[in-house]
Design a protein around this motif. Sequence first.
Motif, PDB file in Angstrom:
ATOM      1  N   SER A   1      -8.453   9.005 -10.689  1.00  0.00           N
ATOM      2  CA  SER A   1      -7.790   8.094 -11.252  1.00  0.00           C
ATOM      3  C   SER A   1      -6.884   6.391 -10.716  1.00  0.00           C
ATOM      4  O   SER A   1      -6.429   5.833 -11.046  1.00  0.00           O
ATOM      5  N   ALA A   2      -7.514   6.459  -9.382  1.00  0.00           N
ATOM      6  CA  ALA A   2      -6.718   5.550  -8.803  1.00  0.00           C
ATOM      7  C   ALA A   2      -6.947   4.167  -9.207  1.00  0.00           C
ATOM      8  O   ALA A   2      -8.316   3.900  -9.914  1.00  0.00           O
ATOM      9  N   THR A   3      -6.628   2.577  -8.471  1.00  0.00           N
ATOM     10  CA  THR A   3      -6.901   1.766  -9.174  1.00  0.00           C
ATOM     11  C   THR A   3      -7.649   0.850  -8.254  1.00  0.00           C
ATOM     12  O   THR A   3      -8.125  -0.378  -7.496  1.00  0.00           O
ATOM     13  N   GLY A   4      -7.538   1.743  -6.728  1.00  0.00           N
ATOM     14  CA  GLY A   4      -7.645   0.693  -5.671  1.00  0.00           C
ATOM     15  C   GLY A   4      -7.590   1.554  -3.992  1.00  0.00           C
ATOM     16  O   GLY A   4      -6.477   2.490  -4.407  1.00  0.00           O
ATOM     17  N   VAL A   5      -7.933   1.482  -3.485  1.00  0.00           N
ATOM     18  CA  VAL A   5      -7.631   1.611  -2.332  1.00  0.00           C
ATOM     19  C   VAL A   5      -6.994   0.678  -0.949  1.00  0.00           C
ATOM     20  O   VAL A   5      -7.701  -0.786  -0.875  1.00  0.00           O
ATOM     21  N   ASP A   6      -5.946   0.730  -0.222  1.00  0.00           N
ATOM     22  CA  ASP A   6      -4.605  -0.272   0.352  1.00  0.00           C
ATOM     23  C   ASP A   6      -5.601  -0.064   1.714  1.00  0.00           C
ATOM     24  O   ASP A   6      -5.928   0.324   2.260  1.00  0.00           O
ATOM     25  N   LEU A   7      -6.229  -0.873   2.261  1.00  0.00           N
ATOM     26  CA  LEU A   7      -7.311  -1.121   3.410  1.00  0.00           C
ATOM     27  C   LEU A   7      -6.715  -2.059   4.818  1.00  0.00           C
ATOM     28  O   LEU A   7      -7.120  -1.041   5.503  1.00  0.00           O
ATOM     29  N   ASN A   8      -5.814  -2.393   3.742  1.00  0.00           N
ATOM     30  CA  ASN A   8      -4.437  -3.567   5.320  1.00  0.00           C
ATOM     31  C   ASN A   8      -3.195  -2.748   5.748  1.00  0.00           C
ATOM     32  O   ASN A   8      -2.730  -4.146   6.438  1.00  0.00           O
ATOM     33  N   GLY A   9      -3.462  -1.422   4.517  1.00  0.00           N
ATOM     34  CA  GLY A   9      -2.238  -1.382   4.840  1.00  0.00           C
ATOM     35  C   GLY A   9      -0.945  -2.587   4.233  1.00  0.00           C
ATOM     36  O   GLY A   9       0.033  -1.677   4.530  1.00  0.00           O
ATOM     37  N   ASP A  10      -0.784  -2.951   3.248  1.00  0.00           N
ATOM     38  CA  ASP A  10      -0.041  -4.322   2.621  1.00  0.00           C
ATOM     39  C   ASP A  10       1.086  -3.577   1.332  1.00  0.00           C
ATOM     40  O   ASP A  10       1.348  -4.661   1.135  1.00  0.00           O
ATOM     41  N   GLY A  11       0.314  -2.581   1.447  1.00  0.00           N
ATOM     42  CA  GLY A  11       0.799  -1.656   0.329  1.00  0.00           C
ATOM     43  C   GLY A  11       0.899  -1.911  -1.106  1.00  0.00           C
ATOM     44  O   GLY A  11       1.043  -1.676  -2.206  1.00  0.00           O
ATOM     45  N   ASP A  12      -0.408  -3.454  -1.266  1.00  0.00           N
ATOM     46  CA  ASP A  12      -1.393  -3.487  -2.057  1.00  0.00           C
ATOM     47  C   ASP A  12      -2.243  -3.001  -2.638  1.00  0.00           C
ATOM     48  O   ASP A  12      -3.078  -2.516  -1.160  1.00  0.00           O
ATOM     49  N   VAL A  13      -3.055  -3.309  -3.576  1.00  0.00           N
ATOM     50  CA  VAL A  13      -4.351  -2.776  -3.865  1.00  0.00           C
ATOM     51  C   VAL A  13      -5.278  -4.379  -3.624  1.00  0.00           C
ATOM     52  O   VAL A  13      -6.187  -4.238  -5.026  1.00  0.00           O
ATOM     53  N   LEU A  14      -5.001  -6.003  -3.309  1.00  0.00           N
ATOM     54  CA  LEU A  14      -5.128  -6.912  -4.331  1.00  0.00           C
ATOM     55  C   LEU A  14      -6.269  -7.779  -3.353  1.00  0.00           C
ATOM     56  O   LEU A  14      -6.507  -8.883  -3.594  1.00  0.00           O
TER      57      LEU A  14
END
Length: 850
Positions: free
Chosen positions: A374-387
């Motif tokens: 149910s997640a909206t995304g995965v933080d790939l670069n570790g900056d705390g968002d999924v944008l």
Amino acid sequence: MSDKQKLAAGAATTALALAMLTAAGPALAQSTASQVQELIVTGTRTPPSTNGQAVRVNEAKDVSIITQQFIKTQPPSQNIGQLINFMPGVSNSTEDPGGFNSGDLRIHGFECNSSGGHIAVAIDGAPVTDTGNYACYFGEYMIGELIDHITVNIGSSDVDNPSASALGASINVVTKTPPKDFGMVGKMSYGSYNYARGYGEIDTGEIGPWGTTAFFAGEYGREDNFKGRPGDSIRWDLNGKIYQPLNGADFISVVANYFQERQYPPFDASAATIAAAGDPYFDGDNYTWAPETAVAGHADTVPSPAVHPGSSDANYWLLFPNPVNFFSARGQSQFDLGHNLTFTFDPTFFYTLANGGGGTTLSEKDKRLIGSSSATGVDLNGDGDVLDSVVAYGPSNTETYRYGLTTSLLYDLNEENHFQLAYTLDYGHHRQTGEYTTVDPITGDPNDVFGAKPGYGAPIVGADGSLLRKRDRLSIAMLNQISANYIGKFLDNRLHINIGIRAPFFERDVNQYCYTYNGTSALCDTVDSSSVQAAYNADLAAHRAAGASAAALANLLGASISTGPGGAPNFRFPFSQTFHFQAPLPNVGVSYRLTDENLIYASYARGFAAPKTDDLYTSTNITVTPEISDNFAVGYRFQTSRVTFSVSGYYDFFQNRIVQSYDPTDPTLSIDRNVGNVHVKGVDLEAGVTPIDGLNIYASANFNKSELESNYVLTTKGVTFDLPTKGKELVMTPDRTFAARASYDIGDFTFGGEVKYISSRFISDTNDASIPGYAVFGLDARLKLPQLQGSYLQVNVQNLFDKYYFSRSTTVSNSVAYPIPGTAPTYAPSTNFLYVGAPRTIQATVGFQF
């Protein structure tokens, strides 16, 4: 077998009587049984070759052979494709002067390259072309110092060929046998583009009470890409062979090779890109990495380097390596059973792990990362968002475990009649995956060149715990083949008749663990099947039952889904399927020696190529049929003590011909097109002359004409129309090739010069684009050094006059737009990507042998 025949067979299999072996001419696929039969057709009245070329043969086929005499004159580390390039009908295109990388090889329109092939390649009788797409990788099979001889059947395959893709030509490489005397060999080479290579070999000589012999050899070589382009090619290998003679001509031998290659070959580029760059050697690659940003609450994107506008970090050159780990072990044995019966037993094992790299822009909201969660995304670069979007490394790994066996029973009824019954097993476990791994945001280095394959790099894990990958499939290729052959010698050994047949029974088990869409057979690039849990299962089941629309599937999978015939989504669920292919393949030939110097022959062989795995992993359940070829040849040979000349006319007819092209983003993948039936006809000429002692002159030529029988029938935008391919020529197949070489020995000094010409080649099926022909010259010189016995200095120059040329190109159906009848739009063209040949290259070698 008589005592005389046993002696001859033993000399052939140990390669200690090369003159007898080559004078007899090639027989079958260079397995142990083939080498036994090579000397059934005898002919020892004249020298075997013109300094290792124009080797005397008596077989009723269009055949050419090179030996170690010629190989040692060539630049160090040249691969098999480069070594046979002077043969008639052969055109090998490469941009690698060192020989570490593979290129594009064509013989009478049959191709053999990294995208696939119709040419069977065997090492000591064991098939080495890829079990999935029949690709050839000449840079990883064998180094020149270990080759005894290479036999090329230029126009047709062998009667006992252990391959599921042998439409016509075949290449057979035979490893040298360890010498009986102790010795050591060493070489150090240096040259252009930081080329460096070291080679060492130890020959044990006869050891122990049974006369066992062995050699152990190793190589390390490297070179940079030419003209200062970043990237290099590195290869190191270890090799060994143990040979145990038994009673009479019987023996047992084991040979093993391990190759490890790490290559960053030059990219290809379109003609427009090269012209716009203002640099004729620009290869379209991105050599500058712009560090990625990671700012909390900000939608960070993949940057485009300021010095390379229009590109992005996803095209960075470090993301496109060509790593290879390759191991092979081959056994050969021969046993005299008495009563004129001989039994041979040749087991083999091969292992390969390789890919062509691959960079991609990955969104943190990619639906493959979300999966069943149910997640909206995965933080790939570790900056705390999924944008954000980041660069990920996703190579298309292929790992193959291959087991084989070739065994034969040979029976000599008498001096005139000889029989062979053979069986071949070739079993390949072909695992193809595409596990993504991370890329260093500062340097652009991938976590591991093999991606996140288990045991290598760190994986990218989705929100539901699944591993992100772009393909996931397994295939089993199994060939069971029976062949039979008869050789008859009549009229005082002047008339030779060969009648054979092989019956391949080929099975492919394919297992697709991803969803396939839009017709692609090369990549899945869809939802990870392991993440399809309860919610997805229910949703997909409902779509399956209701007949999902393309729009609904696109929304579900996060991918654009096209529609096929009748408006159905061009989409397929994970599946398993078994395919069977078989065909009886006759192989006959007759030769007649008019006089001691004059021989005529005629031959016919049928070829067969089962569909590649890529052609079976399609998004629609289509029927794929094998390719079939009928190959006819007639020829004449003139052979004296100083002159060898041959001319051969051939006609080949292909049914259901498949043409392969490289995927520009990954040289280990291919794009296939069915061009229908094809006719090929032509003439091969080869000559070797030794007018005076020490002077050797060689020349070869080929004149070739290919013709497609029909137009493409295409359906696009709901309209069916013909693409004008009828009467056109095969792509990347030259109409003319010429080669010549001359060498002269003056005491301790040897000098040689050579040239290869390849005419222009079409690079689209509609023949609306081509690359120009070219001629490349070379020189070689060797001086024996008196300071150390067996030492020498050798210099090789390639592309002597620094010719600028396009060595090869990707191929497409059409390079210009064609109107679609009754509609305003046109059928869009595809872009060709060109490879630039290497500039002048100089290499020097210091060697010793004692």
